[in-house]
Design a protein around this motif. Structure first.
Motif, PDB file in Angstrom:
ATOM      1  N   LEU A  18     -16.299  46.288  86.408  1.00  0.00           N
ATOM      2  CA  LEU A  18     -17.335  46.400  85.666  1.00  0.00           C
ATOM      3  C   LEU A  18     -18.176  45.186  85.390  1.00  0.00           C
ATOM      4  CD1 LEU A  18     -15.977  49.330  82.956  1.00  0.00           C
ATOM      5  CD2 LEU A  18     -17.704  49.831  85.097  1.00  0.00           C
ATOM      6  N   CYS A  20     -20.132  42.607  83.205  1.00  0.00           N
ATOM      7  CA  CYS A  20     -20.133  42.584  81.615  1.00  0.00           C
ATOM      8  C   CYS A  20     -20.360  41.067  81.276  1.00  0.00           C
ATOM      9  CB  CYS A  20     -18.571  42.713  81.312  1.00  0.00           C
ATOM     10  SG  CYS A  20     -17.395  41.501  81.829  1.00  0.00           S
ATOM     11  N   HIS A  28     -21.908  35.812  81.787  1.00  0.00           N
ATOM     12  CA  HIS A  28     -21.843  37.275  82.706  1.00  0.00           C
ATOM     13  C   HIS A  28     -20.673  37.165  83.764  1.00  0.00           C
ATOM     14  CE1 HIS A  28     -24.012  35.258  85.807  1.00  0.00           C
ATOM     15  NE2 HIS A  28     -23.728  36.226  86.551  1.00  0.00           N
ATOM     16  N   SER A  31     -15.280  42.535  84.870  1.00  0.00           N
ATOM     17  CA  SER A  31     -13.974  42.842  84.159  1.00  0.00           C
ATOM     18  C   SER A  31     -13.272  43.785  85.160  1.00  0.00           C
ATOM     19  CB  SER A  31     -14.473  43.597  82.970  1.00  0.00           C
ATOM     20  OG  SER A  31     -14.801  44.776  83.020  1.00  0.00           O
ATOM     21  N   LEU A 322     -15.662  41.711  75.570  1.00  0.00           N
ATOM     22  CA  LEU A 322     -16.432  42.082  76.838  1.00  0.00           C
ATOM     23  C   LEU A 322     -17.440  43.100  76.440  1.00  0.00           C
ATOM     24  CD1 LEU A 322     -13.911  41.781  79.680  1.00  0.00           C
ATOM     25  CD2 LEU A 322     -15.269  40.036  78.803  1.00  0.00           C
ATOM     26  N   HIS A 324     -19.868  45.531  78.139  1.00  0.00           N
ATOM     27  CA  HIS A 324     -20.195  45.988  79.489  1.00  0.00           C
ATOM     28  C   HIS A 324     -21.819  46.443  79.588  1.00  0.00           C
ATOM     29  CE1 HIS A 324     -15.825  46.593  79.406  1.00  0.00           C
ATOM     30  NE2 HIS A 324     -15.824  46.179  80.656  1.00  0.00           N
ATOM     31  N   ASP A 325     -22.268  46.056  80.745  1.00  0.00           N
ATOM     32  CA  ASP A 325     -23.665  46.215  81.111  1.00  0.00           C
ATOM     33  C   ASP A 325     -24.006  47.775  81.242  1.00  0.00           C
ATOM     34  OD1 ASP A 325     -23.826  43.642  81.436  1.00  0.00           O
ATOM     35  OD2 ASP A 325     -23.971  43.417  83.279  1.00  0.00           O
TER      36      ASP A 325
END
Length: 327
Positions: A18, A20, A28, A31, A322, A324-325
Motif C-alpha cells: 500500500l 503511504c 512517502h 508499506s 503510516l 495510507h494514501d
C-alpha cells in the motif's frame, strides 16, 4: 493515487502493498507486512540492528533454550525458536567454535518415555518446556554420524505429539531422503550437497514439506551454490512452499534484509508477490503483530526485476505512524 497506479503497485508486490507516508517525517513510500528471517542464530549477531535493516521477526534455529526463554516476548525482533540442536553422539554441530555446549543436546536413545537420559522424548520435552515453537535436529553426514532411523522417528513422533514442527539441517548424500522418510516438516537449508531428482522433489511437495532458502551462505562455493539454486528452482516450480531465511550469524554479512538472498530467490523463480510471501510468512507462529509494519521509502520498483534491490531499503516502523494514501 489512482486505481490504476495502485493496481500497478499490487501487481508487482501483492495485495498487501500500500502506498503511504510517514506521519512524522512526511516521507512517502510503500508499506508491507512485517518481514521475517526464518533462519538466524541470535547468539552470533547484534539483534538490535535487525529492525533498522528491515527485519521485524526471526526464527532462531539453534540457541540456548534457557536464554531464549528469558527473552521479553514483546521486544524487537519478535522471536520464535527451536532451542537447542538435537544430534547424535559426536554429531554436528558438536565441537564447532560457534556452537557452545548450551545449544546442543545429545540424543542417544529412541525412547519416547519422558525422563529417560539421552532419550528422544526427553530432549523434545526440554525444548518445549522452555517455550520452543519447533524442534531442530541435525542430519549432517558430511561432518559426523547421524541418527539411526528408529531414533530419528522417535524424535519426529515426540515433537508431533506436542504439536511442534520438526526442522532438519540436511547435508550429505541421502540426507534429504532420510528427512523426508522420517516426516521432517521443514529443511533448514535448501539441499546443497546433492542434486535432487524430480521424483524426490515431487514427494517433498506432496508431503507439504517446506524449505528455508539460505542460498547466500554459499558465496564462494560454486558447486554448493549451483546445487542449491537448481534444487530450489525445481522445488518452487513444483509448487513447494519456500521461506526466506539467511542463516544469519553464518559469516560476515549485514544484519537485516540481505539483498543477495532475495536476488537468488528471484533468480530461482520466486518473484514479485511470491518473494514477498516468502519474506512475510509467519511460520511457525512468529508473533509479528499488526502494530508494526515494513516501510520502504520512495517510489515502488519500476519492474519486477528491480524488487530485490528495492527491498534492501526496508525498515521496521510502528504501523500507527503510516498514513495510507486514499485510492
Amino acid at each position: 493515487m489512482s486505481h490504476a497506479d495502485l493496481f500497478a503497485v499490487q501487481a508487482l508486490l501483492g495485495d498487501s502493498a500500500l502506498p503511504c507516508r510517514r506521519a512524522i517525517t512526511g516521507e512517502h513510500g510503500i508499506s508491507l507486512p512485517p518481514f521475517i528471517d526464518h533462519h538466524v542464530h541470535l547468539h552470533l549477531i547484534d539483534e538490535h540492528l535487525l529492525a533498522a535493516g528491515g527485519i521485524a521477526g526471526v526464527v532462531d534455529l539453534g540457541g540456548d533454550p534457557v536464554e531464549l526463554a528469558r527473552r521479553e516476548p514483546d521486544g524487537m525482533p519478535r522471536v520464535a525458536y527451536a532451542g537447542a540442536f538435537l544430534t547424535t553422539s559426536d554429531g554436528y554441530p558438536w565441537g564447532r567454535p560457534w556452537a557452545p555446549d548450551a545449544i546442543v543436546r545429545e540424543v542417544t536413545d529412541a525412547s519416547r518415555h519422558p525422563g529417560v537420559r539421552g532419550g528422544a522424548r526427553t530432549a523434545v520435552d526440554e525444548q518445549a518446556t522452555f517455550g520452543a515453537s519447533l524442534i531442530k535436529l541435525s542430519l549432517n553426514a558430511e561432518f559426523g554420524p547421524v541418527f539411526d532411523p528408529p531414533t530419528l522417528a522417535a524424535i519426529v513422533t515426540s515433537a508431533h505429539e506436542r504439536g511442534l514442527s520438526v526442522v532438519a539441517h540436511v547435508e550429505g548424500d541421502g540426507m534429504t531422503l532420510l528427512a523426508l522418510d522420517a516426516g521432517v516438516d521443514v529443511l533448514a537449508h535448501t539441499p546443497f550437497t546433492e542434486v535432487l531428482d524430480a521424483q524426490l522433489i515431487a514427494r517433498a511437495v506432496s508431503a507439504d514439506q517446506c524449505w528455508i532458502s539460505t542460498l547466500d551462505i554459499h558465496q564462494g562455493d560454486s558447486n554448493a551454490e549451483a546445487t542449491a539454486r537448481a534444487n530450489l528452482a525445481a522445488f518452487a516450480a513444483a509448487g513447494g512452499r519456500v521461506f526466506y531465511g539467511t542463516d544469519l550469524g553464518n559469516g560476515e554479512r549485514p544484519v537485516g534484509v540481505i539483498v543477495r538472498e532475495l536476488a537468488a530467490l528471484h533468480d530461482c523463480g520466486l518473484r514479485g508477490p511470491d518473494l514477498i510471501d516468502a519474506l512475510t510468512d509467519s511460520w511457525p507462529g512468529v508473533d509479528v503483530s499488526t502494530a508494526i509494519a515494513t516501510f520502504v521509502a520512495g517510489d515502488a520498483p519500476a519492474t519486477i526485476d528491480d524488487i530485490p534491490e528495492w527491498l534492501g531499503g526496508a525498515t521496521v516502523v510502528p504501523a500507527e505512524e503510516l498514513i495510507h494514501d486514499a485510492h
